[in-house]
Design a protein around this motif. Structure first.
Motif, PDB file in Angstrom:
ATOM      1  N   ALA A   1       0.834  -1.208   0.000  1.00 35.38           N
ATOM      2  CA  ALA A   1       0.000   0.000   0.000  1.00 35.38           C
ATOM      3  C   ALA A   1       0.866   1.254   0.000  1.00 35.38           C
ATOM      4  O   ALA A   1       0.556   2.240  -0.690  1.00 35.38           O
ATOM      5  CB  ALA A   1      -0.927  -0.006   1.216  1.00 35.38           C
ATOM      6  N   MET A   2       1.964   1.245   0.747  1.00 35.93           N
ATOM      7  CA  MET A   2       2.882   2.386   0.764  1.00 35.93           C
ATOM      8  C   MET A   2       3.473   2.609  -0.622  1.00 35.93           C
ATOM      9  O   MET A   2       3.569   3.752  -1.102  1.00 35.93           O
ATOM     10  CB  MET A   2       3.992   2.142   1.792  1.00 35.93           C
ATOM     11  N   VAL A   3       3.870   1.526  -1.279  1.00 36.34           N
ATOM     12  CA  VAL A   3       4.433   1.636  -2.624  1.00 36.34           C
ATOM     13  C   VAL A   3       3.394   2.181  -3.606  1.00 36.34           C
ATOM     14  O   VAL A   3       3.694   3.041  -4.443  1.00 36.34           O
ATOM     15  CB  VAL A   3       4.963   0.274  -3.088  1.00 36.34           C
ATOM     16  N   ALA A   4       2.156   1.687  -3.486  1.00 37.20           N
ATOM     17  CA  ALA A   4       1.109   2.096  -4.421  1.00 37.20           C
ATOM     18  C   ALA A   4       0.824   3.588  -4.343  1.00 37.20           C
ATOM     19  O   ALA A   4       0.683   4.262  -5.379  1.00 37.20           O
ATOM     20  CB  ALA A   4      -0.171   1.298  -4.149  1.00 37.20           C
ATOM     21  N   VAL A   5       0.745   4.151  -3.129  1.00 34.09           N
ATOM     22  CA  VAL A   5       0.466   5.584  -3.027  1.00 34.09           C
ATOM     23  C   VAL A   5       1.685   6.406  -3.453  1.00 34.09           C
ATOM     24  O   VAL A   5       1.548   7.498  -4.007  1.00 34.09           O
ATOM     25  CB  VAL A   5      -0.017   5.984  -1.611  1.00 34.09           C
ATOM     26  N   LYS A   6       2.881   5.872  -3.208  1.00 30.42           N
ATOM     27  CA  LYS A   6       4.093   6.546  -3.699  1.00 30.42           C
ATOM     28  C   LYS A   6       4.061   6.647  -5.219  1.00 30.42           C
ATOM     29  O   LYS A   6       4.394   7.690  -5.803  1.00 30.42           O
ATOM     30  CB  LYS A   6       5.322   5.763  -3.239  1.00 30.42           C
ATOM     31  N   GLN A   7       3.630   5.590  -5.876  1.00 33.68           N
ATOM     32  CA  GLN A   7       3.611   5.560  -7.327  1.00 33.68           C
ATOM     33  C   GLN A   7       2.566   6.497  -7.924  1.00 33.68           C
ATOM     34  O   GLN A   7       2.684   6.868  -9.092  1.00 33.68           O
ATOM     35  CB  GLN A   7       3.395   4.121  -7.814  1.00 33.68           C
ATOM     36  N   ARG A   8       1.586   6.875  -7.134  1.00 37.59           N
ATOM     37  CA  ARG A   8       0.611   7.837  -7.651  1.00 37.59           C
ATOM     38  C   ARG A   8       0.911   9.272  -7.207  1.00 37.59           C
ATOM     39  O   ARG A   8       0.079  10.163  -7.333  1.00 37.59           O
ATOM     40  CB  ARG A   8      -0.816   7.428  -7.289  1.00 37.59           C
ATOM     41  N   GLY A   9       2.127   9.494  -6.677  1.00 36.69           N
ATOM     42  CA  GLY A   9       2.584  10.848  -6.420  1.00 36.69           C
ATOM     43  C   GLY A   9       2.566  11.306  -4.983  1.00 36.69           C
ATOM     44  O   GLY A   9       2.921  12.458  -4.697  1.00 36.69           O
ATOM     45  N   VAL A  10       2.181  10.462  -4.045  1.00 37.81           N
ATOM     46  CA  VAL A  10       2.183  10.823  -2.625  1.00 37.81           C
ATOM     47  C   VAL A  10       3.621  10.795  -2.100  1.00 37.81           C
ATOM     48  O   VAL A  10       4.401   9.896  -2.436  1.00 37.81           O
ATOM     49  CB  VAL A  10       1.305   9.849  -1.820  1.00 37.81           C
ATOM     50  N   ARG A  11       3.991  11.787  -1.288  1.00 37.99           N
ATOM     51  CA  ARG A  11       5.299  11.764  -0.625  1.00 37.99           C
ATOM     52  C   ARG A  11       5.236  10.797   0.554  1.00 37.99           C
ATOM     53  O   ARG A  11       4.470  10.990   1.499  1.00 37.99           O
ATOM     54  CB  ARG A  11       5.668  13.156  -0.115  1.00 37.99           C
ATOM     55  N   VAL A  12       6.028   9.743   0.508  1.00 31.77           N
ATOM     56  CA  VAL A  12       6.005   8.703   1.535  1.00 31.77           C
ATOM     57  C   VAL A  12       7.354   8.685   2.252  1.00 31.77           C
ATOM     58  O   VAL A  12       8.412   8.660   1.608  1.00 31.77           O
ATOM     59  CB  VAL A  12       5.715   7.312   0.919  1.00 31.77           C
ATOM     60  N   ARG A  13       7.324   8.697   3.599  1.00 27.76           N
ATOM     61  CA  ARG A  13       8.542   8.658   4.403  1.00 27.76           C
ATOM     62  C   ARG A  13       8.346   7.679   5.557  1.00 27.76           C
ATOM     63  O   ARG A  13       7.219   7.462   6.017  1.00 27.76           O
ATOM     64  CB  ARG A  13       8.871  10.046   4.963  1.00 27.76           C
ATOM     65  N   MET A  14       9.447   7.124   6.047  1.00 23.64           N
ATOM     66  CA  MET A  14       9.356   6.159   7.148  1.00 23.64           C
ATOM     67  C   MET A  14      10.498   6.342   8.131  1.00 23.64           C
ATOM     68  O   MET A  14      11.637   6.607   7.748  1.00 23.64           O
ATOM     69  CB  MET A  14       9.376   4.726   6.622  1.00 23.64           C
ATOM     70  N   VAL A  15      10.168   6.187   9.429  1.00 19.31           N
ATOM     71  CA  VAL A  15      11.150   6.115  10.514  1.00 19.31           C
ATOM     72  C   VAL A  15      10.967   4.774  11.197  1.00 19.31           C
ATOM     73  O   VAL A  15       9.835   4.339  11.444  1.00 19.31           O
ATOM     74  CB  VAL A  15      10.956   7.266  11.526  1.00 19.31           C
ATOM     75  N   THR A  16      12.065   4.106  11.513  1.00 16.78           N
ATOM     76  CA  THR A  16      11.970   2.826  12.195  1.00 16.78           C
ATOM     77  C   THR A  16      13.157   2.650  13.139  1.00 16.78           C
ATOM     78  O   THR A  16      13.992   3.551  13.291  1.00 16.78           O
ATOM     79  CB  THR A  16      11.880   1.668  11.184  1.00 16.78           C
ATOM     80  N   ASP A  17      13.231   1.486  13.770  1.00 23.18           N
ATOM     81  CA  ASP A  17      14.317   1.172  14.686  1.00 23.18           C
ATOM     82  C   ASP A  17      15.435   0.455  13.933  1.00 23.18           C
ATOM     83  O   ASP A  17      15.175  -0.363  13.042  1.00 23.18           O
ATOM     84  CB  ASP A  17      13.786   0.285  15.811  1.00 23.18           C
ATOM     85  N   THR A  18      16.658   0.721  14.288  1.00 19.31           N
ATOM     86  CA  THR A  18      17.795   0.122  13.589  1.00 19.31           C
ATOM     87  C   THR A  18      17.767  -1.397  13.652  1.00 19.31           C
ATOM     88  O   THR A  18      18.050  -2.077  12.664  1.00 19.31           O
ATOM     89  CB  THR A  18      19.120   0.658  14.167  1.00 19.31           C
ATOM     90  N   ASP A  19      17.426  -1.945  14.807  1.00 17.15           N
ATOM     91  CA  ASP A  19      17.375  -3.406  14.927  1.00 17.15           C
ATOM     92  C   ASP A  19      16.363  -4.011  13.967  1.00 17.15           C
ATOM     93  O   ASP A  19      16.536  -5.135  13.494  1.00 17.15           O
ATOM     94  CB  ASP A  19      17.012  -3.807  16.356  1.00 17.15           C
ATOM     95  N   THR A  20      15.293  -3.276  13.683  1.00 15.54           N
ATOM     96  CA  THR A  20      14.270  -3.789  12.786  1.00 15.54           C
ATOM     97  C   THR A  20      14.759  -3.805  11.343  1.00 15.54           C
ATOM     98  O   THR A  20      14.674  -4.818  10.648  1.00 15.54           O
ATOM     99  CB  THR A  20      12.990  -2.942  12.895  1.00 15.54           C
ATOM    100  N   VAL A  21      15.266  -2.682  10.880  1.00 17.76           N
ATOM    101  CA  VAL A  21      15.686  -2.596   9.487  1.00 17.76           C
ATOM    102  C   VAL A  21      16.878  -3.511   9.206  1.00 17.76           C
ATOM    103  O   VAL A  21      17.079  -3.953   8.058  1.00 17.76           O
ATOM    104  CB  VAL A  21      15.991  -1.131   9.110  1.00 17.76           C
ATOM    105  N   ASN A  22      17.654  -3.855  10.236  1.00 17.58           N
ATOM    106  CA  ASN A  22      18.809  -4.746  10.068  1.00 17.58           C
ATOM    107  C   ASN A  22      18.497  -6.195  10.424  1.00 17.58           C
ATOM    108  O   ASN A  22      19.413  -7.025  10.501  1.00 17.58           O
ATOM    109  CB  ASN A  22      19.979  -4.265  10.926  1.00 17.58           C
ATOM    110  N   ASN A  23      17.229  -6.508  10.648  1.00 16.00           N
ATOM    111  CA  ASN A  23      16.833  -7.856  11.059  1.00 16.00           C
ATOM    112  C   ASN A  23      16.941  -8.825   9.875  1.00 16.00           C
ATOM    113  O   ASN A  23      16.102  -8.810   8.973  1.00 16.00           O
ATOM    114  CB  ASN A  23      15.404  -7.827  11.596  1.00 16.00           C
ATOM    115  N   THR A  24      17.968  -9.647   9.895  1.00 17.78           N
ATOM    116  CA  THR A  24      18.174 -10.611   8.810  1.00 17.78           C
ATOM    117  C   THR A  24      17.675 -12.006   9.158  1.00 17.78           C
ATOM    118  O   THR A  24      17.718 -12.909   8.328  1.00 17.78           O
ATOM    119  CB  THR A  24      19.663 -10.692   8.449  1.00 17.78           C
TER     120      THR A  24
END
Length: 424
Positions: free
Chosen positions: A149-172
């Motif tokens: 859903a985030m990608v879809a609204v970005k593709q129709r011109g919405v400015r999309v931004r995200m903040v998250t925790d480092t442990d989450t984005v680096n969770n392999t």
């Protein structure tokens, strides 16, 4: 210091009755009266609980967060009635002219095929409203439909931004986490992580500087279908401005925890006739705001606490119980019997407190004061939440909202008293 820790974790009565041997017309009248009473009861319940069907999950650490995944709400295939054995005490929605409130309905045992129609569906609908901007601050993230859903609204011109925790984005260790972030990165959605030990623990979304969602619910499959959680969606530009301001401290200024500038534009608002207070940690002294509200209690305090280790908040609750107020609470089981938890102290004082019955995790962070004021958000009742993490909190004076949270508390309490038996 590692941010993540992982948690471990009814009888029905039927009766038959017959009418006494009285004239037929009286029997008919009694039957009709019974039908009318039943219909009225369902109508009133429908007013308060408009939709009873779904969600949550959470993947995180204890005592700050808990790992898990959720099961969707299960119904009897013949009657459509929630199973009193498998439903873990949650579920339902209410709405007003300025908010909609949703609770998930985890079941036990969990089944992956039931992971549908949860809190994520409300978030996706909110994201789809975006026409200009979409800002998401979320501690834990792996929901692919939310990423889509985030990608879809970005593709129709919405400015999309995200903040998250480092442990989450680096969770392999969890492929679905990486898959979700890969979708965002491929679409060119910018992501800022906190780059520090304490956690960026918010779970909020701001749409078009007009709508916000917040609560205890992380955007994960586990939080949606295994954990007890809450999510509120509010339409109010002034409140949205608060959350946008907090978001930009993290996303634009790269400030987190106690390093953030103090305050937001509208910490005290009136929305739909309700008094609403809005605070953020670590900059706003949130624990003191909670203590101040609890000290004003006149009749009762009820709570559901994933983590409750803050001495000042705990002492205030215990003092109110000594003063004669009715106090009750449900603690997440994991960590509840440690020296840091308020559970042993309250139990020793004879307070009506329990550890939860969800074999997964009870993830609410809620106080209900005098059944008219609700304290809720991402804020666990801990020193870390108050002094180190990034958190948000709402204190709302609204009887209808308080009743809905009290009903959730009653459901969670019933399961705490009568937990489902774990399968061997």
């Amino acid at each position: 210091m590692s941010k993540r820790r992982s948690p471990s974790k009814r009888s029905s009565k039927s009766s038959s009755s017959s009418l006494p041997n009285i004239p037929l017309n009286q029997k008919t009248i009694l039957l009709l009266a019974g039908i009318v009473a039943f219909v009225l009861t369902i109508g009133i319940a429908g007013f308060i609980i408009l939709n009873n069907q779904n969600q949550p999950s959470d993947t995180a650490n204890l005592p700050e967060e808990a790992a898990g995944s959720e099961a969707g709400r299960r119904t009897d295939t013949d009657t459509g009635v929630i199973s009193p054995i498998s439903n873990l005490g949650s579920g339902g929605s209410i709405s007003s002219d300025w908010y909609e409130l949703h609770f998930n309905s985890p079941t036990y045992p969990d089944k992956k095929e039931n992971h549908k129609g949860g809190l994520d569906t409300y978030l996706v609908s909110l994201i789809n409203k975006s026409t200009k901007t979409l800002d998401i601050a979320d501690y834990d993230f792996d929901l692919l439909n939310v990423a889509d859903a985030m990608v879809a609204v970005k593709q129709r011109g919405v400015r999309v931004r995200m903040v998250t925790d480092t442990d989450t984005v680096n969770n392999t260790k969890q492929p679905q986490v990486q898959e979700a972030f890969a979708k965002l990165k491929k679409a060119g959605i910018p992501i800022v992580d906190d780059q520090r030990g304490p956690i960026m623990h918010n779970k909020f979304t701001v749409v078009d500087n007009e709508w916000i969602s917040t609560g205890s619910w992380n955007y994960t499959d586990g939080d949606t279908y295994r954990l007890n959680n809450n999510m509120i969606i509010i339409r109010n530009p002034q409140l949205a401005l608060n959350y946008t301001t907090e978001f930009e401290k993290m996303f634009v200024q790269k400030q987190f925890g106690p390093n953030k500038a103090k305050g937001v534009p509208n910490p005290l608002l009136t929305i739909g006739g309700a008094r609403v207070q809005n605070y953020f940690s670590a900059e706003d002294g949130v624990a003191n705001k909670i203590i101040e509200t609890l000290k004003g209690a006149k009749q009762s305090i009820y709570f559901m606490a994933f983590s409750f280790t803050h001495e000042g908040i705990g002492q205030t609750v215990r003092d109110k119980a000594k003063a004669g107020l009715k106090v009750g609470g449900v603690f997440e089981t994991t960590g509840s019997n440690t020296q840091y938890s308020e559970f042993p102290k309250m139990k020793a004082q004879g307070l009506d407190v329990y550890t939860d019955g969800n074999p997964y995790v009870m993830h609410h962070k809620v106080f209900i004061v005098d059944e008219k004021t609700v304290i809720f958000g991402s804020f666990n009742f801990s020193d870390n939440a108050d002094k180190s993490n990034d958190e948000n909190l709402l204190i709302v004076d609204d009887v209808t909202l308080a009743k809905a949270f009290k009903q959730e508390y009653d459901r969670v309490l019933e399961i705490a008293k009568n937990p489902p038996k774990k399968k061997s």
